[in-house]
Design a protein around this motif. Structure first.
Motif, PDB file in Angstrom:
ATOM      1  N   GLN A  98       0.684  -1.202   0.137  1.00  0.00           N
ATOM      2  CA  GLN A  98      -0.057   0.023  -0.099  1.00  0.00           C
ATOM      3  C   GLN A  98       0.773   1.418   0.159  1.00  0.00           C
ATOM      4  N   VAL A  99       2.009   1.025   0.726  1.00  0.00           N
ATOM      5  CA  VAL A  99       2.969   2.340   0.719  1.00  0.00           C
ATOM      6  C   VAL A  99       3.465   2.487  -0.751  1.00  0.00           C
ATOM      7  N   HIS A 100       3.840   1.574  -1.559  1.00  0.00           N
ATOM      8  CA  HIS A 100       4.136   1.549  -2.823  1.00  0.00           C
ATOM      9  C   HIS A 100       3.345   2.304  -3.903  1.00  0.00           C
ATOM     10  N   GLN A 101       1.984   1.706  -3.747  1.00  0.00           N
ATOM     11  CA  GLN A 101       1.049   2.262  -4.364  1.00  0.00           C
ATOM     12  C   GLN A 101       0.633   3.729  -4.110  1.00  0.00           C
ATOM     13  N   TYR A 102       0.740   4.148  -2.769  1.00  0.00           N
ATOM     14  CA  TYR A 102       0.475   5.504  -2.471  1.00  0.00           C
ATOM     15  C   TYR A 102       1.283   6.199  -3.053  1.00  0.00           C
ATOM     16  N   LEU A 103       2.842   5.950  -3.052  1.00  0.00           N
ATOM     17  CA  LEU A 103       3.932   6.747  -3.658  1.00  0.00           C
ATOM     18  C   LEU A 103       3.831   6.792  -5.175  1.00  0.00           C
ATOM     19  N   ARG A 104       3.399   5.583  -5.882  1.00  0.00           N
ATOM     20  CA  ARG A 104       3.297   5.570  -7.516  1.00  0.00           C
ATOM     21  C   ARG A 104       2.452   6.715  -7.664  1.00  0.00           C
ATOM     22  N   ASP A 105       1.252   6.638  -6.833  1.00  0.00           N
ATOM     23  CA  ASP A 105       0.131   7.578  -7.094  1.00  0.00           C
ATOM     24  C   ASP A 105       0.530   9.064  -7.173  1.00  0.00           C
ATOM     25  N   LEU A 106       1.500   9.270  -6.361  1.00  0.00           N
ATOM     26  CA  LEU A 106       2.234  10.692  -6.218  1.00  0.00           C
ATOM     27  C   LEU A 106       3.072  10.821  -7.378  1.00  0.00           C
ATOM     28  N   GLY A 107       3.521   9.806  -7.926  1.00  0.00           N
ATOM     29  CA  GLY A 107       4.353  10.057  -9.046  1.00  0.00           C
ATOM     30  C   GLY A 107       5.763   9.779  -8.590  1.00  0.00           C
ATOM     31  N   VAL A 108       6.330   9.359  -7.418  1.00  0.00           N
ATOM     32  CA  VAL A 108       7.492   9.046  -6.906  1.00  0.00           C
ATOM     33  C   VAL A 108       8.021   7.676  -7.642  1.00  0.00           C
ATOM     34  N   LYS A 109       9.240   7.887  -8.066  1.00  0.00           N
ATOM     35  CA  LYS A 109       9.881   6.853  -8.790  1.00  0.00           C
ATOM     36  C   LYS A 109      10.925   5.855  -7.911  1.00  0.00           C
ATOM     37  N   GLN A 110      11.041   6.282  -6.689  1.00  0.00           N
ATOM     38  CA  GLN A 110      12.151   5.559  -6.103  1.00  0.00           C
ATOM     39  C   GLN A 110      11.709   5.591  -4.297  1.00  0.00           C
ATOM     40  N   LEU A 111      11.863   4.792  -3.458  1.00  0.00           N
ATOM     41  CA  LEU A 111      11.878   4.720  -2.260  1.00  0.00           C
ATOM     42  C   LEU A 111      13.124   4.150  -1.809  1.00  0.00           C
ATOM     43  N   ILE A 112      13.848   4.900  -0.787  1.00  0.00           N
ATOM     44  CA  ILE A 112      14.918   4.425  -0.007  1.00  0.00           C
ATOM     45  C   ILE A 112      14.750   3.999   1.488  1.00  0.00           C
ATOM     46  N   CYS A 113      15.599   3.245   2.045  1.00  0.00           N
ATOM     47  CA  CYS A 113      15.354   2.955   3.414  1.00  0.00           C
ATOM     48  C   CYS A 113      16.744   2.445   4.035  1.00  0.00           C
ATOM     49  N   ALA A 138      22.325   3.393  15.473  1.00  0.00           N
ATOM     50  CA  ALA A 138      21.522   3.091  16.472  1.00  0.00           C
ATOM     51  C   ALA A 138      22.392   1.631  17.463  1.00  0.00           C
ATOM     52  N   GLY A 139      23.444   1.451  16.962  1.00  0.00           N
ATOM     53  CA  GLY A 139      24.298   0.385  17.522  1.00  0.00           C
ATOM     54  C   GLY A 139      23.644  -1.048  16.786  1.00  0.00           C
ATOM     55  N   ILE A 140      22.942  -0.876  15.785  1.00  0.00           N
ATOM     56  CA  ILE A 140      22.503  -2.088  15.003  1.00  0.00           C
ATOM     57  C   ILE A 140      22.978  -1.919  13.420  1.00  0.00           C
ATOM     58  N   ASP A 141      23.339  -2.793  12.869  1.00  0.00           N
ATOM     59  CA  ASP A 141      24.102  -3.049  11.645  1.00  0.00           C
ATOM     60  C   ASP A 141      22.785  -2.661  10.545  1.00  0.00           C
ATOM     61  N   HIS A 142      22.932  -2.099   9.499  1.00  0.00           N
ATOM     62  CA  HIS A 142      21.989  -1.523   8.591  1.00  0.00           C
ATOM     63  C   HIS A 142      22.603  -1.760   7.083  1.00  0.00           C
ATOM     64  N   ILE A 143      21.798  -1.605   6.288  1.00  0.00           N
ATOM     65  CA  ILE A 143      22.328  -1.426   4.842  1.00  0.00           C
ATOM     66  C   ILE A 143      21.205  -0.622   4.016  1.00  0.00           C
ATOM     67  N   MET A 144      21.843   0.297   3.398  1.00  0.00           N
ATOM     68  CA  MET A 144      20.926   1.259   2.444  1.00  0.00           C
ATOM     69  C   MET A 144      20.138   0.149   1.513  1.00  0.00           C
ATOM     70  N   MET A 145      19.013   0.405   1.370  1.00  0.00           N
ATOM     71  CA  MET A 145      18.066  -0.337   0.337  1.00  0.00           C
ATOM     72  C   MET A 145      17.340   0.644  -0.526  1.00  0.00           C
ATOM     73  N   TYR A 146      17.156   0.319  -1.664  1.00  0.00           N
ATOM     74  CA  TYR A 146      15.931   1.248  -2.685  1.00  0.00           C
ATOM     75  C   TYR A 146      15.039   0.530  -3.324  1.00  0.00           C
ATOM     76  N   TYR A 147      13.894   0.969  -3.530  1.00  0.00           N
ATOM     77  CA  TYR A 147      12.827   0.315  -4.228  1.00  0.00           C
ATOM     78  C   TYR A 147      12.584   1.062  -5.507  1.00  0.00           C
ATOM     79  N   ASN A 148      12.445   0.552  -6.877  1.00  0.00           N
ATOM     80  CA  ASN A 148      12.049   1.457  -7.811  1.00  0.00           C
ATOM     81  C   ASN A 148      10.522   1.080  -7.919  1.00  0.00           C
ATOM     82  N   LEU A 149       9.849   2.283  -7.850  1.00  0.00           N
ATOM     83  CA  LEU A 149       8.413   2.287  -8.025  1.00  0.00           C
ATOM     84  C   LEU A 149       7.882   2.219  -9.535  1.00  0.00           C
TER      85      LEU A 149
END
Length: 149
Positions: A98-113, A138-149
């Motif tokens: 639902q987040v992906h669809q919401y952002l697509r509806d706004l014309g967003v092309k990519q989401l990162i986290c 915050a003391g926890i291992d993370h990785i940058m990820m992205y999703y092309n909408l």
């Protein structure tokens, strides 16, 4: 859970006190109590972010939450949490769809986290791609990820 869950998308200024409480409670339960993160859970970004959430039937407990916001011309996903009792029921996946669809509806092309490494398989199955190296936040291992909408 066979029914179609409809997540709400609201800024804090448009939320009831009870909705804000439910979101904060789940995030604190997940990130502070469960994961022992000692950095502030609520931050100034919450004031402008779009809060995405699903409450239980009684409307007194959040079942799944996240937030999305625009920063430096990029849309960012964060604070993704699902209540422990409903994990494995695909609420996180439904929320992300639902987040992906919401952002697509706004014309967003990519989401990162900034994905926690323990959550990377969740993002992998949704089709997210990694970028860069593992880093600590915050003391926890993370990785940058992205999703092309």
């Amino acid at each position: 859970m066979e029914k179609q869950e409809t997540f709400k998308f609201k800024k804090i200024a448009d939320m009831s006190g009870q909705e804000v409480y439910c979101i904060a409670r789940l995030r604190i339960d997940t990130f502070v109590t469960e994961q022992k993160i000692t950095e502030p859970e609520l931050d100034d970004q919450d004031l402008t972010a779009i809060q995405v959430f699903l409450l239980n039937e009684e409307q007194n407990r959040a079942l799944a939450v996240c937030r999305i916001f625009k920063e430096n011309d990029q849309w960012v996903l964060g604070r993704v949490a699902v209540v422990a009792q409903t994990r494995g029921q695909h609420l996180g996946t439904k929320m992300m769809q639902q987040v992906h669809q919401y952002l697509r509806d706004l014309g967003v092309k990519q989401l990162i986290c900034h994905a926690q490494m323990q959550a990377k398989p969740f993002y992998d199955q949704l089709g997210y791609q990694t970028k860069g190296e593992v880093f600590t936040e915050a003391g926890i291992d993370h990785i940058m990820m992205y999703y092309n909408l």
